[in-house]
Scaffold this active site. Structure first.
Site, PDB file in Angstrom:
ATOM      1  CB  SER A 128      38.943  48.089 -24.384  1.00 19.13           C
ATOM      2  OG  SER A 128      38.761  49.095 -25.383  1.00 19.13           O
ATOM      3  N   GLY A 130      34.548  51.805 -26.013  1.00 21.17           N
ATOM      4  CA  GLY A 130      33.506  53.453 -25.792  1.00 21.17           C
ATOM      5  C   GLY A 130      32.318  52.838 -25.337  1.00 21.17           C
ATOM      6  CE  LYS A 183      40.229  50.421 -21.655  1.00 21.17           C
ATOM      7  NZ  LYS A 183      40.670  51.382 -22.093  1.00 21.17           N
ATOM      8  CG  HIS A 186      42.871  48.083 -26.027  1.00 21.37           C
ATOM      9  ND1 HIS A 186      42.290  48.824 -25.860  1.00 21.37           N
ATOM     10  CD2 HIS A 186      42.375  47.039 -26.819  1.00 21.37           C
ATOM     11  CE1 HIS A 186      41.705  49.391 -26.874  1.00 21.37           C
ATOM     12  NE2 HIS A 186      41.524  48.287 -27.070  1.00 21.37           N
ATOM     13  CG  ASN A 187      43.177  52.510 -24.011  1.00 18.26           C
ATOM     14  OD1 ASN A 187      43.105  51.414 -24.180  1.00 18.26           O
ATOM     15  ND2 ASN A 187      42.726  53.906 -23.446  1.00 18.26           N
ATOM     16  CD  GLU A 190      42.418  52.943 -28.665  1.00 19.83           C
ATOM     17  OE1 GLU A 190      41.599  52.341 -28.178  1.00 19.83           O
ATOM     18  OE2 GLU A 190      41.924  54.516 -28.211  1.00 19.83           O
ATOM     19  CE1 TYR A 191      46.256  56.716 -27.044  1.00 23.22           C
ATOM     20  CE2 TYR A 191      47.413  58.547 -27.207  1.00 23.22           C
ATOM     21  CZ  TYR A 191      46.511  57.895 -25.985  1.00 23.22           C
ATOM     22  OH  TYR A 191      45.968  58.921 -25.597  1.00 23.22           O
ATOM     23  CE  LYS A 261      38.443  61.592 -22.530  1.00 24.05           C
ATOM     24  NZ  LYS A 261      37.283  60.766 -22.505  1.00 24.05           N
ATOM     25  CG  HIS A 453      79.899  54.555 -16.415  1.00 26.75           C
ATOM     26  ND1 HIS A 453      80.021  54.700 -14.690  1.00 26.75           N
ATOM     27  CD2 HIS A 453      79.865  55.329 -17.496  1.00 26.75           C
ATOM     28  CE1 HIS A 453      78.993  56.220 -14.642  1.00 26.75           C
ATOM     29  NE2 HIS A 453      79.044  56.538 -15.950  1.00 26.75           N
TER      30      HIS A 453
HETATM   31  P1  NBP Z   1      32.527  60.488 -16.693  1.00 24.95           P
HETATM   32  O1  NBP Z   1      34.215  59.862 -16.797  1.00 24.95           O
HETATM   33  O2  NBP Z   1      32.575  62.019 -17.437  1.00 24.95           O
HETATM   34  O3  NBP Z   1      32.485  60.344 -14.995  1.00 24.95           O
HETATM   35  C1  NBP Z   1      31.034  61.543 -14.614  1.00 24.95           C
HETATM   36  C2  NBP Z   1      30.791  60.562 -13.753  1.00 24.95           C
HETATM   37  O4  NBP Z   1      31.664  60.412 -12.934  1.00 24.95           O
HETATM   38  C3  NBP Z   1      29.352  61.049 -13.003  1.00 24.95           C
HETATM   39  O5  NBP Z   1      28.422  59.863 -13.147  1.00 24.95           O
HETATM   40  C4  NBP Z   1      29.631  61.244 -12.225  1.00 24.95           C
HETATM   41  O6  NBP Z   1      29.074  61.959 -11.435  1.00 24.95           O
HETATM   42  C5  NBP Z   1      30.831  60.628 -11.477  1.00 24.95           C
HETATM   43  N1  NBP Z   1      31.699  61.332 -10.560  1.00 24.95           N
HETATM   44  C6  NBP Z   1      32.314  62.588 -10.479  1.00 24.95           C
HETATM   45 BR1  NBP Z   1      32.978  63.149 -12.043  1.00 24.95          BR
HETATM   46  N2  NBP Z   1      33.016  63.047  -9.163  1.00 24.95           N
HETATM   47  C7  NBP Z   1      32.579  62.131  -8.518  1.00 24.95           C
HETATM   48  C8  NBP Z   1      32.625  61.787  -7.028  1.00 24.95           C
HETATM   49  N3  NBP Z   1      33.341  62.540  -6.121  1.00 24.95           N
HETATM   50  N4  NBP Z   1      31.738  61.084  -6.188  1.00 24.95           N
HETATM   51  C9  NBP Z   1      30.658  60.579  -7.162  1.00 24.95           C
HETATM   52  N5  NBP Z   1      31.121  60.629  -7.786  1.00 24.95           N
HETATM   53  C10 NBP Z   1      31.943  61.146  -9.137  1.00 24.95           C
HETATM   54  O7  NBP Z   1      32.086  59.608 -17.435  1.00 24.95           O
HETATM   55  P2  NBP Z   1      32.001  58.444 -18.382  1.00 24.95           P
HETATM   56  O8  NBP Z   1      32.145  59.400 -19.200  1.00 24.95           O
HETATM   57  O9  NBP Z   1      30.561  57.659 -18.490  1.00 24.95           O
HETATM   58  O10 NBP Z   1      33.677  56.837 -18.211  1.00 24.95           O
HETATM   59  C11 NBP Z   1      33.315  56.740 -17.025  1.00 24.95           C
HETATM   60  C12 NBP Z   1      34.537  55.923 -16.698  1.00 24.95           C
HETATM   61  O11 NBP Z   1      34.797  55.045 -18.142  1.00 24.95           O
HETATM   62  C13 NBP Z   1      35.746  56.817 -16.712  1.00 24.95           C
HETATM   63  O12 NBP Z   1      36.926  55.822 -15.767  1.00 24.95           O
HETATM   64  C14 NBP Z   1      36.420  56.530 -18.209  1.00 24.95           C
HETATM   65  O13 NBP Z   1      37.981  56.707 -18.508  1.00 24.95           O
HETATM   66  C15 NBP Z   1      36.226  55.345 -18.404  1.00 24.95           C
HETATM   67  N6  NBP Z   1      35.960  54.711 -20.314  1.00 24.95           N
HETATM   68  C16 NBP Z   1      35.547  55.329 -20.695  1.00 24.95           C
HETATM   69  C17 NBP Z   1      35.090  54.969 -21.879  1.00 24.95           C
HETATM   70  C18 NBP Z   1      34.359  56.083 -22.904  1.00 24.95           C
HETATM   71  O14 NBP Z   1      34.422  55.654 -23.924  1.00 24.95           O
HETATM   72  N7  NBP Z   1      33.958  57.273 -22.247  1.00 24.95           N
HETATM   73  C19 NBP Z   1      35.644  54.198 -22.577  1.00 24.95           C
HETATM   74  C20 NBP Z   1      36.615  53.296 -21.376  1.00 24.95           C
HETATM   75  C21 NBP Z   1      36.269  53.697 -20.582  1.00 24.95           C
HETATM   76  P3  NBP Z   1      27.556  63.068 -11.173  1.00 24.95           P
HETATM   77  O15 NBP Z   1      26.476  62.941 -12.458  1.00 24.95           O
HETATM   78  O16 NBP Z   1      27.069  63.253 -10.049  1.00 24.95           O
HETATM   79  O17 NBP Z   1      28.455  64.194 -11.789  1.00 24.95           O
END
Ligand code: NBP
Length: 477
Positions: A128, A130, A183, A186-187, A190-191, A261, A453
């Protein structure tokens, strides 16, 4: 050279996490399905540390020292399974796959069990904070086999956020899906935090008559007291922001439809399965969903409401103080509910989760970081078997001191027609828990009447049924 850790999935979270490892002196192998991202990362940030760019899965795995530590930061769900399927055949017993995405804990349990067969350690790690947290220090909630933490833990401790006392915001939470479960909660919390803050804002605006800029000041004051937290701090920033295009308060030009999400919704779904009343978190999820029903809201706009009356300036100031009390008391309740859910999962899945440590690793890095979490940790440290946070003497006293104001705020909200589902649910939960008798006795009577019941009595052991259609005598069931 070999890398001590590898990161695959180099969107915003993965890139920042990889840079965080590199900045902390680790050699990091980096890989992404689309290789251009890998090269872009090394080109732009290669000077920050030692990276090994790998185009193929094979090269990536070959670049890692053994036992391998492979962090997966891809889109949760199908993509995570696809990546595991690709890499697992290339790994050896003792290697670790660390899933840092927002996986559902049930998926993590499934993946952990499947990989265990191959001797691969699967560590489902909630992260967590971001993108900023991923780069500068997130709160990390790893689950999985305890022995994997021996070599992985020190690395995570190095890149994690540090609480005010210097303690790293990471701990081995528990086996298999425990990390992702925590986690998720936690979210959910957060909500609830965000919903309660939103209600406080609307009360200050619609009942007290303050402007967004004035409310920003009030939140700033609150942020130097017991409500000191990241979310209160950014609330003040958002409320003080003025839209450059229109000159209006930013908050007035944003569409009032909140998105989500899914992790908040999961928290409520699982709570229903576990039978844990997380009413405050549920109201927060429903409030977001209600806000998005624009056609329904449009159709309801003409419905009758009360005649609103404005407060005088002197009354408004006193009202703001009461809102702070209501917000604080409601916050205690939503954390009580969230920790209850973790406690219930601990029993259901036989997870050895230390609730005080959970509070402790949320003190820095994550979205709900707050001074308040020190108090929760202290409560569990003082009494690890605490039945509920409300049983902690300090919290009980604080609510006792806040409750009159809390009730007053809800009276005003009701009279003025300001919706306060979070504050109201929290107070109802509090009053229900402390009630001597609940109407559940009547519910049991009704269930026995229409469905035989049965019920239990207050004065004798056993199950009973009343012959409602007959002479209304009681029989032992
Ligand atoms: P995204 O959730 O947008 O995922 C994009 C990544 O996944 C890219 O590297 C993409 O590769 C890869 N990918 C996909 Br889509 N399909 C794939 C597949 N079939 N095989 C291999 N790679 C694949 O990225 P993010 O926002 O950086 O989040 C990453 C994780 O962290 C998620 O699970 C998210 O829920 C979690 N998270 C995010 C945050 C936040 O604030 N954003 C916070 C906490 C946790 P490509 O480049 O080839 O398309």
């Amino acid at each position: 050279t070999t890398a001590q850790i590898g990161v695959t999935g180099l969107a915003v979270m993965g890139s920042n996490l990889a840079r965080n490892f590199a900045r902390n002196g680790y050699t990091v192998a980096v890989h992404n399905r689309t290789a251009s991202r890998t090269h872009a990362l090394v080109k732009e940030f290669g000077h920050e540390g030692d990276f090994i760019a790998a185009e193929s899965a094979k090269d990536f795995v070959a670049a890692l020292e053994r036992p391998r530590r492979l962090v997966v930061m891809v889109k949760a769900g199908g993509p995570t399974d696809a990546v595991i399927e690709e890499f697992a055949p290339l790994l050896e017993p003792g290697d670790m796959i660390i899933d840092g995405g927002n996986a559902h804990f049930a998926d993590t349990r499934r993946r952990e069990a499947a990989l265990r067969e191959q001797g691969i350690h699967f560590v489902g790690a909630g992260i967590s904070g971001g993108e900023e947290g991923a780069l500068n220090g997130p709160s990390i909630m790893p689950g999985g086999p305890a022995e994997s933490y021996e070599s992985l833990g020190p690395m995570l401790e190095k890149i994690s956020a540090k609480a005010a006392d210097g303690a790293p915001c990471v701990t081995h939470v528990g086996p298999d899906g425990a990390g992702h479960f925590v986690k998720m909660v936690h979210n959910g919390i957060e909500y609830a935090d965000m919903q309660l803050i939103g209600e406080a804002y609307q009360l200050l605006r619609d009942v007290a008559g303050y402007s967004p800029a004035q409310i920003a000041e009030i939140f700033r004051t609150w942020n130097s007291g017991r409500l000191d937290s990241y979310l209160i701090e950014i609330t003040a920033e958002v409320l003080a922001h003025v839209d450059t295009a229109t000159g209006k308060p930013f908050v007035d030009v944003v569409q009032d439809q909140a998105e989500q999400k899914g992790t908040g919704r999961w928290t409520v779904q699982i709570a229903l399965d576990l039978g844990v009343p997380v009413s405050g978190i549920a109201e927060a999820v429903f409030a977001r969903s209600l806000s998005g029903h624009s056609a329904l809201r449009e159709a309801s706009r003409g419905l009758a409401g009360p005649k609103a009356t404005a407060l005088s300036a002197a009354e408004a100031g006193a009202f703001a103080d009461r809102v702070e009390q209501a917000l604080y008391a409601s916050k205690i309740v939503s954390y009580t509910q969230g920790f209850h859910e973790i406690d219930a999962a601990r029993a259901e899945y036989d997870w050895d989760i230390d609730l005080g440590r959970v509070a402790s690793i949320w003190r820095g890095g994550c979205i709900i970081r707050a001074a308040f979490l020190d108090r929760i940790r202290a409560a569990y440290d003082a009494r690890p078997d605490l039945p509920s946070l409300l049983s902690d003497e300090t919290f009980a006293q604080e609510i006792a001191a806040a409750q009159d104001d809390w009730r007053e705020v809800l009276v005003a909200a009701t009279q003025q027609g300001v919706p306060t589902p979070g504050f109201s649910a929290a107070l109802a939960y509090y009053d229900a828990l402390r009630a001597e008798r609940l109407p559940a006795a009547l519910t049991q009577g009704q269930r026995d009447y229409f469905g035989a019941h049965t019920y239990r009595r207050t004065d004798r052991e056993g199950s009973f049924h009343t012959l409602w259609g007959g002479d209304r005598s009681e029989v032992e069931a």
